[in-house]
Design a protein around this motif. Structure first.
Motif, PDB file in Angstrom:
ATOM      1  N   ILE A  27       0.836  -1.202   0.000  1.00 18.85           N
ATOM      2  CA  ILE A  27       0.000   0.000   0.000  1.00 18.85           C
ATOM      3  C   ILE A  27       0.870   1.251   0.000  1.00 18.85           C
ATOM      4  N   ILE A  28       1.882   1.265   0.843  1.00 19.27           N
ATOM      5  CA  ILE A  28       2.776   2.428   0.925  1.00 19.27           C
ATOM      6  C   ILE A  28       3.555   2.586  -0.381  1.00 19.27           C
ATOM      7  N   ALA A  29       4.023   1.471  -0.942  1.00 23.29           N
ATOM      8  CA  ALA A  29       4.768   1.524  -2.198  1.00 23.29           C
ATOM      9  C   ALA A  29       3.896   2.081  -3.321  1.00 23.29           C
ATOM     10  N   ALA A  30       2.634   1.706  -3.346  1.00 25.99           N
ATOM     11  CA  ALA A  30       1.719   2.234  -4.364  1.00 25.99           C
ATOM     12  C   ALA A  30       1.496   3.732  -4.171  1.00 25.99           C
ATOM     13  N   GLU A  31       1.347   4.144  -2.936  1.00 28.78           N
ATOM     14  CA  GLU A  31       1.176   5.575  -2.643  1.00 28.78           C
ATOM     15  C   GLU A  31       2.445   6.354  -3.017  1.00 28.78           C
ATOM     16  N   LEU A  32       3.586   5.753  -2.772  1.00 26.49           N
ATOM     17  CA  LEU A  32       4.855   6.378  -3.139  1.00 26.49           C
ATOM     18  C   LEU A  32       4.963   6.521  -4.661  1.00 26.49           C
ATOM     19  N   ALA A  33       4.559   5.500  -5.394  1.00 26.40           N
ATOM     20  CA  ALA A  33       4.574   5.565  -6.860  1.00 26.40           C
ATOM     21  C   ALA A  33       3.650   6.677  -7.360  1.00 26.40           C
ATOM     22  N   ASP A  34       2.472   6.798  -6.741  1.00 27.01           N
ATOM     23  CA  ASP A  34       1.542   7.865  -7.113  1.00 27.01           C
ATOM     24  C   ASP A  34       2.148   9.240  -6.844  1.00 27.01           C
ATOM     25  N   ALA A  35       2.781   9.389  -5.699  1.00 29.32           N
ATOM     26  CA  ALA A  35       3.391  10.676  -5.343  1.00 29.32           C
ATOM     27  C   ALA A  35       4.513  11.027  -6.307  1.00 29.32           C
ATOM     28  N   ARG A  36       5.296  10.036  -6.699  1.00 28.31           N
ATOM     29  CA  ARG A  36       6.360  10.285  -7.683  1.00 28.31           C
ATOM     30  C   ARG A  36       5.779  10.689  -9.032  1.00 28.31           C
ATOM     31  N   ALA A  37       4.674  10.079  -9.425  1.00 21.77           N
ATOM     32  CA  ALA A  37       4.025  10.435 -10.687  1.00 21.77           C
ATOM     33  C   ALA A  37       3.489  11.865 -10.635  1.00 21.77           C
ATOM     34  N   ILE A  38       2.945  12.246  -9.498  1.00 20.80           N
ATOM     35  CA  ILE A  38       2.459  13.616  -9.326  1.00 20.80           C
ATOM     36  C   ILE A  38       3.619  14.590  -9.420  1.00 20.80           C
ATOM     37  N   ARG A  39       4.732  14.267  -8.768  1.00 17.24           N
ATOM     38  CA  ARG A  39       5.909  15.132  -8.828  1.00 17.24           C
ATOM     39  C   ARG A  39       6.396  15.283 -10.270  1.00 17.24           C
ATOM     40  N   ALA A  40       6.424  14.193 -11.010  1.00 13.32           N
ATOM     41  CA  ALA A  40       6.861  14.242 -12.406  1.00 13.32           C
ATOM     42  C   ALA A  40       5.916  15.109 -13.237  1.00 13.32           C
ATOM     43  N   ALA A  41       4.614  14.984 -12.992  1.00 13.74           N
ATOM     44  CA  ALA A  41       3.644  15.790 -13.736  1.00 13.74           C
ATOM     45  C   ALA A  41       3.785  17.265 -13.402  1.00 13.74           C
ATOM     46  N   ILE A  42       4.013  17.566 -12.147  1.00 10.11           N
ATOM     47  CA  ILE A  42       4.198  18.963 -11.731  1.00 10.11           C
ATOM     48  C   ILE A  42       5.442  19.541 -12.392  1.00 10.11           C
ATOM     49  N   ASP A  43       6.532  18.784 -12.364  1.00  7.75           N
ATOM     50  CA  ASP A  43       7.776  19.251 -12.960  1.00  7.75           C
ATOM     51  C   ASP A  43       7.630  19.462 -14.461  1.00  7.75           C
ATOM     52  N   GLU A  44       6.956  18.542 -15.141  1.00  5.93           N
ATOM     53  CA  GLU A  44       6.760  18.675 -16.584  1.00  5.93           C
ATOM     54  C   GLU A  44       5.885  19.879 -16.893  1.00  5.93           C
ATOM     55  N   HIS A  45       4.824  20.056 -16.098  1.00  4.30           N
ATOM     56  CA  HIS A  45       3.938  21.200 -16.309  1.00  4.30           C
ATOM     57  C   HIS A  45       4.699  22.508 -16.112  1.00  4.30           C
ATOM     58  N   ALA A  46       5.508  22.584 -15.078  1.00  3.72           N
ATOM     59  CA  ALA A  46       6.286  23.790 -14.812  1.00  3.72           C
ATOM     60  C   ALA A  46       7.274  24.048 -15.937  1.00  3.72           C
ATOM     61  N   PHE A  47       7.886  23.002 -16.458  1.00  8.53           N
ATOM     62  CA  PHE A  47       8.845  23.146 -17.553  1.00  8.53           C
ATOM     63  C   PHE A  47       8.169  23.754 -18.773  1.00  8.53           C
ATOM     64  N   PHE A  48       7.020  23.203 -19.166  1.00  9.76           N
ATOM     65  CA  PHE A  48       6.345  23.718 -20.353  1.00  9.76           C
ATOM     66  C   PHE A  48       5.725  25.085 -20.114  1.00  9.76           C
TER      67      PHE A  48
END
Length: 67
Positions: A27-48
């Motif tokens: 459960i924690i690993a899945a939540e961690l994967a989700d948080a990493r995906a959110i971070r990646a999306a935020i970073d990509e959005h900020a870049f563009f």
């Protein structure tokens, strides 16, 4: 918001390291994967968003500001 997601990721990593229950670790690993995906999306959005701002600055000036 970026700081909050970074802190959340660090907390999840610490929680995962301390956890011994296999089901809870999944459960924690899945939540961690989700948080990493959110971070990646935020970073990509900020870049563009930065690229769009640079294009607008260049379009509105005779002499664009070099970045």
């Amino acid at each position: 918001m970026s700081y909050d997601i970074e802190r959340h990721i660090e907390e999840l990593r610490a929680e995962l390291n301390d956890c011994i229950d296999p089901r809870e670790r999944k459960i924690i690993a899945a939540e961690l994967a989700d948080a990493r995906a959110i971070r990646a999306a935020i970073d990509e959005h900020a870049f563009f968003a930065d690229i769009d701002i640079e294009k607008q600055i260049g379009a509105n000036n005779d002499h664009p500001i070099p970045f």
